[in-house]
Design an enzyme around this catalytic site. Structure first.
Site, PDB file in Angstrom:
ATOM      1  N   ARG A 108     -54.070 -72.820 -56.985  1.00  0.00           N
ATOM      2  CA  ARG A 108     -54.844 -73.817 -56.240  1.00  0.00           C
ATOM      3  C   ARG A 108     -54.018 -75.096 -56.047  1.00  0.00           C
ATOM      4  O   ARG A 108     -54.534 -76.203 -56.178  1.00  0.00           O
ATOM      5  CB  ARG A 108     -56.175 -74.128 -56.935  1.00  0.00           C
ATOM      6  N   SER A 142     -66.039 -73.371 -56.020  1.00  0.00           N
ATOM      7  CA  SER A 142     -65.671 -73.531 -57.428  1.00  0.00           C
ATOM      8  C   SER A 142     -65.178 -74.952 -57.655  1.00  0.00           C
ATOM      9  O   SER A 142     -64.220 -75.386 -57.024  1.00  0.00           O
ATOM     10  CB  SER A 142     -64.578 -72.534 -57.808  1.00  0.00           C
ATOM     11  N   GLU A 182     -61.091 -78.865 -58.785  1.00  0.00           N
ATOM     12  CA  GLU A 182     -60.395 -78.331 -57.608  1.00  0.00           C
ATOM     13  C   GLU A 182     -60.491 -79.278 -56.413  1.00  0.00           C
ATOM     14  O   GLU A 182     -59.494 -79.477 -55.716  1.00  0.00           O
ATOM     15  CB  GLU A 182     -60.969 -76.962 -57.229  1.00  0.00           C
TER      16      GLU A 182
END
Length: 350
Positions: A164, A246, A346
């Protein structure tokens, strides 16, 4: 080029947070970027690049000039015996592009179906799901340096993909620092899809689908449909219940750290990685701390998946960015106090 003023951003972020762009320009082509940078009034202004808004938390009005990327277009660049090379504009919907590739006969990204956001945002986050990451199917991208106006192309190595993560999430450091956060506007992305196609079916949810259906040799479109069904069962539709997917990265620990946690919590969900580290399921950690279903103001933890924070107030009474981040920080604190693990968000906080 038209500069819009005092533009509402509630419809341009998947959390549905109320905020405004003091100034906004819609970027539909490379020429729009050139015109903007040549404009004496706006060329030197601070800028914020906005794609689908699926991975941001707005904590107030956006003061920098917002560049809303809307570059369209999809095409097949090249076909060889070993791969298909497909290009898409940065403003295209990611999910729609995945479906388009399959409809045109170019499989390989079906495991990443239904991920919200745009094509241009995909390499920034190095999106991934069900055993496939963008870097696994990436060829190159085109971008424009917002400081110099120079167009450039990056390959996978230059994008410095991580979990990520990418060069686009890091500010330049030192004299030769190559961080491109806040500096690059991605215009087009190219994907290299291997031939012959091989399915990626190693995830438990996909193994269950094969067992349920008796289909152990699914086609790309069948995998696409399975992934969509799995995600819809687990995750809220952001158009109905605002969220940014998420919210925390799955942390990695050493085998020794994992063994210590297992001694205290034998049921912890963990996955061995190729480099010898152990990935822990952040959602399990959050759930174990009792956060599932809890709220702070109008921000809450989704009842079906503790990894997802949601906007419970809807369009009329939406959560604020402050409420979302207060909830996130409280979760981080409790997970650290119980497990000694620091969860990393994130989304980009603006």
């Amino acid at each position: 080029m038209i500069v819009e003023h005092n533009v509402p951003l509630q419809q341009h972020n998947s959390f549905g947070i109320v905020a405004r762009a003091q100034h906004l320009v819609r970027i539909a082509s490379e020429a729009d970027v050139a015109a903007l940078l040549a404009d004496p009034a706006w060329g030197g202004a601070s800028k914020f690049v906005l794609g689908g808004g699926s991975n941001i938390v707005l904590t107030g009005d956006v003061k920098p000039l917002v560049l809303k990327v809307e570059i369209k277009g999809r095409r097949v660049v090249e076909e060889t015996p070993r791969a298909w090379l497909v290009e898409a504009g940065a403003g295209e919907s990611w999910h729609d592009t995945v479906r388009w590739m399959l409809d045109e006969g170019y499989p390989g990204v079906e495991n990443m179906a239904l991920i919200p956001g745009t094509v241009g945002g995909a390499p920034v986050q190095n999106i991934g799901a069900y055993g496939v990451e963008l870097q696994d199917r990436f060829d190159s991208l085109d971008a424009i340096d917002l400081h110099t106006g120079r167009a450039f192309t990056l390959d996978a190595a230059q994008c410095a993909f991580g979990y990520r993560d990418s060069v686009f999430k890091h500010a330049p450091s030192g004299a030769n620092g190559f961080g491109l956060a806040g500096r690059a506007l991605i215009t087009r992305v190219r994907f290299r899809l291997p031939r012959p196609w091989k399915p990626v079916l190693g995830y438990l949810d996909l193994e269950r689908k094969m067992a349920e259906t008796g289909n152990f040799t699914p086609t790309p479109i069948e995998i696409f449909d399975w992934i969509c069904a799995i995600r819809r069962a687990k995750l809220p539709d952001w158009r109905v219940l605002g969220n940014a997917g998420s919210f925390f990265k799955n942390p990695t620990v050493t085998p020794e750290q994992c063994a210590d946690i297992i001694a205290r919590d034998p049921k912890i969900v963990h996955y061995p990685m190729a480099d010898g580290s152990i990935k822990l399921a952040a959602g399990w950690l959050i759930d174990a701390c009792g956060w599932k279903g809890k709220t702070v103001g109008n921000a809450g933890v989704y009842e079906k998946q503790a990894l997802v924070l949601v906007n419970r107030g809807g369009p009329a009474h939406p959560a604020t960015g402050g409420e979302v981040m207060t909830l996130a920080k409280a979760i981080q604190t409790s997970v650290y106090e119980r497990f000694g693990i620091r969860l990393e968000p994130e989304p980009v906080v603006v």
